[in-house]
Design a protein around this motif. Structure first.
Motif, PDB file in Angstrom:
ATOM      1  N   ASP A   1      35.170  36.056  36.409  1.00 38.13           N
ATOM      2  CA  ASP A   1      35.377  34.713  36.951  1.00 38.13           C
ATOM      3  C   ASP A   1      34.286  33.727  36.523  1.00 38.13           C
ATOM      4  O   ASP A   1      34.181  32.633  37.080  1.00 38.13           O
ATOM      5  CB  ASP A   1      35.447  34.761  38.481  1.00 38.13           C
ATOM      6  N   GLY A   2      33.506  34.095  35.524  1.00 32.02           N
ATOM      7  CA  GLY A   2      32.435  33.222  35.062  1.00 32.02           C
ATOM      8  C   GLY A   2      31.091  33.550  35.669  1.00 32.02           C
ATOM      9  O   GLY A   2      30.052  33.202  35.102  1.00 32.02           O
ATOM     10  N   ALA A   3      31.110  34.208  36.826  1.00 32.74           N
ATOM     11  CA  ALA A   3      29.860  34.596  37.485  1.00 32.74           C
ATOM     12  C   ALA A   3      29.693  36.104  37.547  1.00 32.74           C
ATOM     13  O   ALA A   3      28.582  36.607  37.662  1.00 32.74           O
ATOM     14  CB  ALA A   3      29.795  34.013  38.887  1.00 32.74           C
ATOM     15  N   GLY A   4      30.805  36.821  37.488  1.00 30.06           N
ATOM     16  CA  GLY A   4      30.737  38.271  37.571  1.00 30.06           C
ATOM     17  C   GLY A   4      32.113  38.876  37.453  1.00 30.06           C
ATOM     18  O   GLY A   4      33.101  38.196  37.125  1.00 30.06           O
ATOM     19  N   LEU A   5      32.207  40.183  37.744  1.00 33.05           N
ATOM     20  CA  LEU A   5      33.459  40.918  37.657  1.00 33.05           C
ATOM     21  C   LEU A   5      34.062  41.083  39.054  1.00 33.05           C
ATOM     22  O   LEU A   5      33.344  41.371  40.017  1.00 33.05           O
ATOM     23  CB  LEU A   5      33.211  42.287  37.032  1.00 33.05           C
ATOM     24  N   VAL A   6      35.375  40.887  39.127  1.00 36.76           N
ATOM     25  CA  VAL A   6      36.096  40.954  40.407  1.00 36.76           C
ATOM     26  C   VAL A   6      37.247  41.941  40.268  1.00 36.76           C
ATOM     27  O   VAL A   6      38.012  41.879  39.293  1.00 36.76           O
ATOM     28  CB  VAL A   6      36.620  39.556  40.814  1.00 36.76           C
ATOM     29  N   TRP A   7      37.338  42.864  41.218  1.00 34.99           N
ATOM     30  CA  TRP A   7      38.435  43.843  41.223  1.00 34.99           C
ATOM     31  C   TRP A   7      39.099  43.831  42.587  1.00 34.99           C
ATOM     32  O   TRP A   7      38.433  43.698  43.621  1.00 34.99           O
ATOM     33  CB  TRP A   7      37.872  45.236  40.919  1.00 34.99           C
ATOM     34  N   GLN A   8      40.441  43.996  42.579  1.00 32.72           N
ATOM     35  CA  GLN A   8      41.205  43.956  43.825  1.00 32.72           C
ATOM     36  C   GLN A   8      42.145  45.148  43.918  1.00 32.72           C
ATOM     37  O   GLN A   8      42.605  45.688  42.897  1.00 32.72           O
ATOM     38  CB  GLN A   8      42.025  42.666  43.916  1.00 32.72           C
ATOM     39  N   THR A   9      42.427  45.541  45.142  1.00 29.77           N
ATOM     40  CA  THR A   9      43.417  46.575  45.408  1.00 29.77           C
ATOM     41  C   THR A   9      44.052  46.282  46.770  1.00 29.77           C
ATOM     42  O   THR A   9      43.419  45.665  47.643  1.00 29.77           O
ATOM     43  CB  THR A   9      42.771  47.974  45.411  1.00 29.77           C
ATOM     44  N   PRO A  10      45.298  46.674  46.969  1.00 27.02           N
ATOM     45  CA  PRO A  10      45.878  46.505  48.307  1.00 27.02           C
ATOM     46  C   PRO A  10      45.100  47.310  49.348  1.00 27.02           C
ATOM     47  O   PRO A  10      44.633  48.415  49.067  1.00 27.02           O
ATOM     48  CB  PRO A  10      47.306  47.040  48.147  1.00 27.02           C
ATOM     49  N   THR A  11      44.962  46.750  50.518  1.00 26.51           N
ATOM     50  CA  THR A  11      44.259  47.477  51.583  1.00 26.51           C
ATOM     51  C   THR A  11      45.001  48.754  51.937  1.00 26.51           C
ATOM     52  O   THR A  11      44.387  49.801  52.177  1.00 26.51           O
ATOM     53  CB  THR A  11      44.121  46.578  52.821  1.00 26.51           C
TER      54      THR A  11
END
Length: 728
Positions: free
Chosen positions: A268-278
């Motif tokens: 995102d320009g500042a770091g790495l972002v990862w997502q998963t469903p709860t």
């Protein structure tokens, strides 16, 4: 999003020319038992060729290829670190000796190849004891496969909607046999039983341990029995096999559904972002009271506690529908890898995320999910930082070159056109030091160059002095030693810097000069005409020169080389001597003092640059002389002025009978002053002749020969010779 040329399973495609065995180097290969897998890491040099692994069991040797690794529970990857590779082997991997699901024994061959094509084989053995008891159901989401294991006495585990389970049960009753079969549940498709060997041909592996039933599936195999679905806007890959077997009047069914989030993360320009469903609905849908009981994160296969994640700047945000993990760029735990493209320094940042989540249903049955996911930024243009840390009083350029990754080395510098390797620079009085960068994994270099080394000096405006340094850094990207050139320039300025100031004083037969020394006097040279004033020049010309730490004094006797004369008459004349301050390299004059003084006229000869000889001659010493009867060789050339004691002649060198003589270095103009007088010893009139002569260097008379116009670069040297009496 991950770069496949840095991560991925090594595929065995070649036949290697020669093989040799070797003992395991100390520290070159390490093994570590983790919760559910063995980790093998190697620091062996690859010499441009990636190593490969073979699994060993009682049946022989089994090369771990890309496909074989995803089917049999092996994940091999090359890390960004130079010469660093690792293998993760599941405790349920194909060729692991399993003792009661408690002790696991591994045996591998690690094969490397050197630059000459010679293979070396190292044997790697390890034993692991189970560090954490098994949960009733465990799901492992590796980079190249999904794996689920269930307790042997559990059937019909959570994850199946009631209507789906009813349909599977009906099919099982009508088609199940005493041997195990598998049905793959797919949306909108009829359940069709197949044998386990048929499933194995499609890449799916089933087997039973002492107390666990294990299923493993590669991601999206060629014959797809799985599916990709969207859960809360995120992609989830699922394979849903149901094992069935009829034992007389009883049909045994085991639900082995496995699901993994396939989100690759984003930058995102500042770091790495990862997502998963709860909640991964393929695992938990339709179950009343099931909830996520614990979520943890880490890197490189190890979970981290909250103080460490906070210290590194990691964040773990758990929402009702989504779990989001953020890792800042260049945070500890990640790796940076550098590239050169079009002589631009690029890099990407890699984090090997480790995620663990446990679910609990209302019956107290636990499901534990473990996930390995590499994430990396896109290729980023990395801007090297240059900081001019020069302190003017130290008279040394201090330049900081920072923001360099671990795999970037400085090997040479070019300073104002002069090339130095790092050892050469340090031997030449320059200093280049590598230093760690505070609070990061980066490093920097500090370059120190004294002002009196290879520095350019410039005096752009009055009172302003600039030292400038053009730097061309030669960096290499390891391990391939790919060169990268980075240009920088720094300037140091001093204000109120002025050329030396002279004071001049007129004496009776000389002019004296004085200059008080200042800190920057060394920037200029003192000159007389085109020549630099040195002790040797002063002695040669008869100047009296004294120079100490406080001041320079110079006394120039009248008629010394460098004087110019004007307004000559029988009483006085004006003598001028000029002293200069100029830059040594360009000879640009920055200040000068032309001191003019009046001197009494006695006997003078001046040879001008315009080709005019001016002579004042004494005739008082000749008894009976008559100034009015004085002339040059051409008797029509009479004095311009006279009195009882002196005569003054001024004439062009090509007139009045002037003779010219040449030699290899000089052009000599000569004339005679004839003075008529009477003598008591001789009855007839007598003449006395005085020879006057001007000598010019040939090198300064080029215009005379090129344009037939007399113009000398400097005044000639004049002499008045001995008087010679002549009878008329």
């Amino acid at each position: 999003m991950a770069f496949v040329f840095w991560f991925g399973v090594f595929v065995l495609l070649s036949i290697w020319p020669s093989v040799r065995c070797s003992d395991l180097p100390r520290g070159a290969i390490e093994t570590a038992c983790r919760d559910r897998y063995l980790l093998v890491t190697t620091q062996l040099s690859f010499a441009g060729n990636e190593p490969r692994f073979e699994a060993i069991d009682a049946d022989g040797v089994h090369p771990i290829t890309k496909q074989y690794g995803s089917e049999c529970g092996y994940m091999f990857s090359i890390l960004p670190l130079s010469g660093h590779a690792e293998l993760r082997a599941s405790y349920f991997s194909c060729h692991t000796d399993n003792q009661d699901d408690e002790v696991f024994t591994f045996s591998f061959n690690l094969i490397t190849i050197d630059a000459k094509g010679v293979e070396t084989t190292y044997t790697v053995n390890a034993n692991c004891s189970l560090p954490l008891p098994w949960s009733p159901r465990e799901v492992s989401c590796e980079e190249n496969y999904m794996e689920v294991s269930v307790r042997g006495d559990v059937s019909g585990l959570p994850g199946t909607k009631a209507d789906n389970w009813t349909a599977a049960l009906a099919t099982a009753h009508s088609s199940a046999t005493s041997t195990w079969q598998v049905m793959f549940q797919q949306e909108g498709q009829q359940l069709t039983p197949m044998s386990l060997s048929e499933a194995r041909e499609l890449g799916y592996v089933f087997y039973l341990t002492q107390g666990r039933l294990v299923f493993r599936s590669p991601y999206t195999p060629g014959s797809v029995m799985g599916s990709v679905t969207m859960v809360n806007g995120m992609l989830v890959e699922m394979v849903y096999p149901i094992l069935v077997s009829r034992q007389r009047w009883v049909v045994i069914m085991v639900d082995l559904v496995v699901a993994c989030s396939t989100d690759e993360g984003m930058y995102d320009g500042a770091g790495l972002v990862w997502q998963t469903p709860t909640l991964l609905s393929p695992l938990v849908s339709g179950l009343f009271g099931l909830e996520s009981s614990n979520i943890s994160m880490g890197v490189d296969g190890q979970l981290l506690d909250e103080p460490i994640t906070a210290e590194r700047g990691y964040s773990l945000d758990i929402g009702d529908t989504t779990v989001q993990i953020s890792i800042p760029f260049n945070a500890a735990g990640g790796y940076r890898k550098s590239f050169v493209m079009n002589n631009m320094y690029h890099e990407f940042y890699v984090v090997r995320l480790y995620y663990e989540q446990t679910f609990m249903d209302d019956s107290g049955v636990e499901t534990r999910l473990r996930l390995h996911r590499p994430m990396n930024t896109p290729l980023l243009i990395q801007h090297i930082s240059i900081i001019n840390q020069t302190v003017l009083e130290d008279r040394v350029f201090t330049v900081y070159l920072g923001n360099l990754s671990y795999d970037v080395d400085l090997v040479a510098v070019k300073l104002n056109g002069h090339n130095f390797t790092i050892p050469e620079a340090n031997k030449s009085g320059l200093v280049i030091t590598m230093v760690p960068q505070p609070n990061s994994t980066l490093h920097a270099y500090i370059l120190r160059v004294p002002f009196d080394a290879v520095i350019h000096k410039l005096y752009p405006t009055e009172g302003l002095l600039e030292y400038s340094l053009e730097i061309n850094y030669t960096l290499v990207i390891l391990p391939q030693e790919e060169p990268y050139f980075y240009l920088a320039s720094v300037v140091a300025q001093f204000n109120d810097v002025f050329p030396p100031v002279f004071k001049g004083v007129c004496n009776e037969k000389s002019i004296s000069f004085q200059m008080d020394h200042k800190p920057f006097d060394y920037l200029w040279e003192v000159g007389v005409g085109p020549y630099r004033l040195t002790p040797n020049l002063a002695a040669k010309r008869g100047y009296v020169m004294r120079n100490d730490s406080k001041r320079l004094t110079l006394e120039v006797p009248l008629f010394s080389v460098g004087f110019t004369y004007k307004d000559i008459n029988l009483k006085q004349f004006r003598g001028t001597f000029e002293i200069l301050s100029r830059f040594p390299k360009t000879l640009e004059v920055k200040s000068s003092l032309a001191k003019a003084c009046l001197f009494q006229t006695t006997e003078v000869i001046v040879c001008s640059t315009e080709g005019v000889m001016t002579v004042v001659s004494m005739i008082l010493a000749i008894p009976g002389s008559e100034p009015s009867r004085t002339s040059l060789r051409d008797s029509t050339c009479m004095p311009q002025a006279m009195d009882d004691t002196r005569v003054l002649f001024s004439f062009r060198l090509d007139t009045c009978g002037t003779r010219v003589q040449f030699d290899y270095q000089h052009l000599t103009y000569e004339n005679e002053i004839t003075i008529e007088h009477t003598s008591q010893s001789v009855e007839a009139p007598v003449s006395t002749r005085v020879t006057v002569r001007c000598v010019y260097p040939l090198s300064g008379l080029y215009k005379l020969f090129a344009y037939r116009r007399f113009e000398a670069d400097s005044p000639g040297f004049g002499t008045i010779l001995t008087r010679v009496p002549v009878k008329n």
